[in-house]
Design an enzyme around this catalytic site. Sequence first.
Site, PDB file in Angstrom:
ATOM      1  N   PRO A 260       0.809  -1.229   0.000  1.00  0.00           N
ATOM      2  CG  PRO A 260       0.221  -0.813   2.222  1.00  0.00           C
ATOM      3  CD  PRO A 260       1.035  -1.744   1.360  1.00  0.00           C
TER       4      PRO A 260
ATOM      5  N   GLY B 213      -5.659  -0.932  -1.228  1.00  0.00           N
ATOM      6  CA  GLY B 213      -7.014  -0.398  -1.272  1.00  0.00           C
ATOM      7  C   GLY B 213      -8.018  -1.475  -1.649  1.00  0.00           C
TER       8      GLY B 213
ATOM      9  CB  CYS C 252      -6.285   0.718   7.728  1.00  0.00           C
ATOM     10  SG  CYS C 252      -5.285  -0.762   7.893  1.00  0.00           S
TER      11      CYS C 252
ATOM     12  N   GLY D 154     -37.083 -58.499  31.486  1.00  0.00           N
ATOM     13  CA  GLY D 154     -36.420 -57.285  31.013  1.00  0.00           C
ATOM     14  C   GLY D 154     -37.300 -56.060  31.127  1.00  0.00           C
TER      15      GLY D 154
ATOM     16  CB  THR E 162     -36.665 -64.087  31.451  1.00  0.00           C
ATOM     17  OG1 THR E 162     -36.150 -62.757  31.350  1.00  0.00           O
ATOM     18  CG2 THR E 162     -38.170 -64.050  31.631  1.00  0.00           C
TER      19      THR E 162
ATOM     20  CE  LYS F 215     -41.706 -51.912  21.951  1.00  0.00           C
ATOM     21  NZ  LYS F 215     -41.137 -53.249  21.919  1.00  0.00           N
TER      22      LYS F 215
ATOM     23  CG  HIS G 198     -30.369 -57.459  18.725  1.00  0.00           C
ATOM     24  ND1 HIS G 198     -29.554 -58.562  18.774  1.00  0.00           N
ATOM     25  CD2 HIS G 198     -31.126 -57.485  19.857  1.00  0.00           C
ATOM     26  CE1 HIS G 198     -29.797 -59.218  19.894  1.00  0.00           C
ATOM     27  NE2 HIS G 198     -30.743 -58.594  20.571  1.00  0.00           N
TER      28      HIS G 198
HETATM   29 FE   LIG Z   1     -31.860 -58.902  22.418  1.00  0.00          FE
END
Ligand SMILES: [Fe+2]
Length: 881
Positions: A119, A202, A253, A546, A599, A620, A723
Amino acid sequence: MPPRVPSLSEERIAYLEGLVHRARSAAAVFTQYTQEDVDRIVKPMVVAGLEQAQYLARLAVEETKLGVMEDKAIKNMVATEFVYNYVKDKRTVGAIHEFPERGLVEVAEPIGVLFSLTPITNPTSTVLFKCIMAIKTRNAVIFSPHPSTWHCCGEAVRIMSETAVKHGAPEGVFTCLESHTMDDNAYLMHHKDVGLIDATGGPGAVKAAYSSGKPALGVGPGNTPVYLEKTADLNMAVVDIITSKTFDNGTICASEQTVVIDDEIYDVVLKKFADLGAHICNEQETELLARTVIDPETGCMQPMAVGQKATDIARQVGIPVKANTKLLITPIQGVGPEHPLSFEKLFPVLSVYRAKSVEEALRVCVDVNHAGGLGHTAVVFSRNDEVIGKFSEVINAGRIIVNSPGSVGAFGGIYNDMVPTFSFGCGTGGGNSTTDNVNVYHYLNIKRVARRTQAHMWFRVPNQIYFNLNAVENLRRLVSRSTIIITSQALEQFGHVDIVRRHLPKETLVHVSVIPDAEPEVKVVMQGVEALNLYHVDQIIALGGGSVIDAAKIMKLKYESPEADLEELAAPFMDIRKRVVEYPTEKINHARLVAIPTTSGTGSEVTPFAVLSDKTCGRKVTLADYSLTPDVAIVDPQFVMSMPKGLTADTGIDCLSHALEAGVSIYASPYTDSNAMQAIRLVFKYLPIAYQHPHDEEARSMMHNAACIAAIAFSNAAVGVNHALAHAFGARFGVAHGRANALMLPHVIAYNASVPTKFTPSPNQRGYVAHKKYATMADLLGLGGQTVEEKVKNLVAATEQLLDQLAIPRSIADLGISKDDFEQAMPDLAKIAFDDPSWRSNPRMPLVSELVDLFWSAYHGRSLPKGAVASKQQTARGIYA
Ligand SMILES: [Fe+2]
């Protein structure tokens, strides 16, 4: 191909190509230099710059007719000494940063050839600064100075170049255009051998640089607002502002443009300015300046004022001032085009604004900031941290300078610890790529060498697990004032609750809460929480399958942390350690959770999972967090002796699925493998006996243990695609979880054992190991086979055989589900299975089409002929197809 700039003559092109060629050659040689080599060159360059600081300053003032020689000399010294002080110990060659604990190394690579615009306001200091940075980073630079600075910049480049080459830098490392046109700049900006444009100048030059399509470092214009707040040290503030605004006649500046002063101190501050040599303009003088030093059309500064002394400006416009006047102060009443003096003024004219409140002051500072100075610099003088904080929040600036001068402060290294620079990044607000004080790191390509890291794994289980017949007796060790037993109606009728109650210490107050439904539901859970609160319990005993244990886990969560939002906590996540939603850690109640499973399958007594139905919205909610894991598990087979045959088979296969899936999971570890493998061995040995001879105490006991051990494995390694399929299919057709798993199991083993279409990213594994893990399981079961393929086939066959022994339907078709119904359900099944988080730990990443194939395999059933076991002679490549 060189860029096409039609107006350039062949001669001119040859000249420009010559510059690029020299720079490119120098840059190529430079790549071979070491850190020591460049450091050896930089130091004498800095010394040369310091020695020539006054000479170059004098040249710059003579040539540009801007600024103050003494100040320019200081700038040249800052550009050399301060920058050197910052860079001297920095590594800029080869490996520059190492993070051994993260396996990361950052390696610096030079850019090559830089094209640099400088500049008019800081000509020689900018050249010195850029030359030091370029040598430190092994880059060559072609300079294109502002046209009014050819001579001084040429001299600065010459001094730097000669010193650098003398101390070993490659010839041609710095060159400087002897004159230029916009076309020359355009040609070089587009040149394929120019790696980076560094445009300090500039707005036109910066815009051209960014428009070139090349990587560019361009910095924007400023319009520095200053808030002088009433708590500030006024003497310090006034001196700092005058020092800064008059430095090099205001050409930097980052220098102050409008000072917004609190009403209470306004008069005092103006008097202090006047006492120190500022002329406070009256209304007419301000009006006169507004018309003359700023172009009314464009709002830009008039060249006649830029970098001139206050007295010269005053004389030119006809304002009588004292001979020692340093600064012209112009009171303004607003910001914007109607108030031209609110814009950038790179000369010693400073606007002031009287603000009636902090809010007004901040608003005006923001307005100044937006009137051409976005992203650049802002200054606040205050002793009030709240005001400083607010100012920093509302102002858009790369540098917020506190209680110090704007221009000299923004340089860095003098009034603060910012990086010394002559190039102020203004961020996107100023149309720039950075808000940084531009420094050596912007002149480098930094490569990250990232070594494979092994994430920390975990193995988390309940504090205490009691097992074997009559393990329930251990309840007497657990001191409790008030205990609640959560159970189901059937178990209460069986007398199981009485057994538990009998073993609790006599002084314990015992309450019983019966869950009416088979599945825990939000409403039921909340009723349970009411009971926990009513009895001020300190112990919850979950006695059941469960579902009952899951309900108790959630009751405990809501009892201890009533604010817990179940919907929010059920948010999906990929890695439990990085999850977005965190479980509450602050608790208003504390209760021990004792899980007694009735279970042998889900293993909920040791898992961190809980599933909850929300009938109001028909879905769920699955919660997963180690804080849900019960504190104590009592795995007592007396509670499963009366399990019906069907339930024994289904839950037993659920347990087997847990162990098989944890065994090949991408999160499998030696800790989980030991549990998974043992659970598989126990299931194959004892499940047929428990099924055929329900009163066999040993078989029941071992299956009960197997379920818990498999759950320990999948609590820490997760499950897989089996699963995911079973969840989707079971929910759609109302098939028990264990049975749904059984229908998928042989097909999923064969699927995971074959070469994946897509691998699941698995940093914990070295290569694909699922098929080998299955082979190990086959070995453990003594199934024979020579090759991995044979062993996997034998594992599939043994699984089929086990399912046969348990009289489990061997295909979905056997359940009486029609092909049409199944086909109709398929799009939803595939979608839901793909959304199921279970498969994310599966070794093979399933494509939706593969999920569909697996569903159809399960529909048609049996993957191998009944009784098929691979002999040593047989190969079983078929199942890999
Ligand atoms: Fe399972």
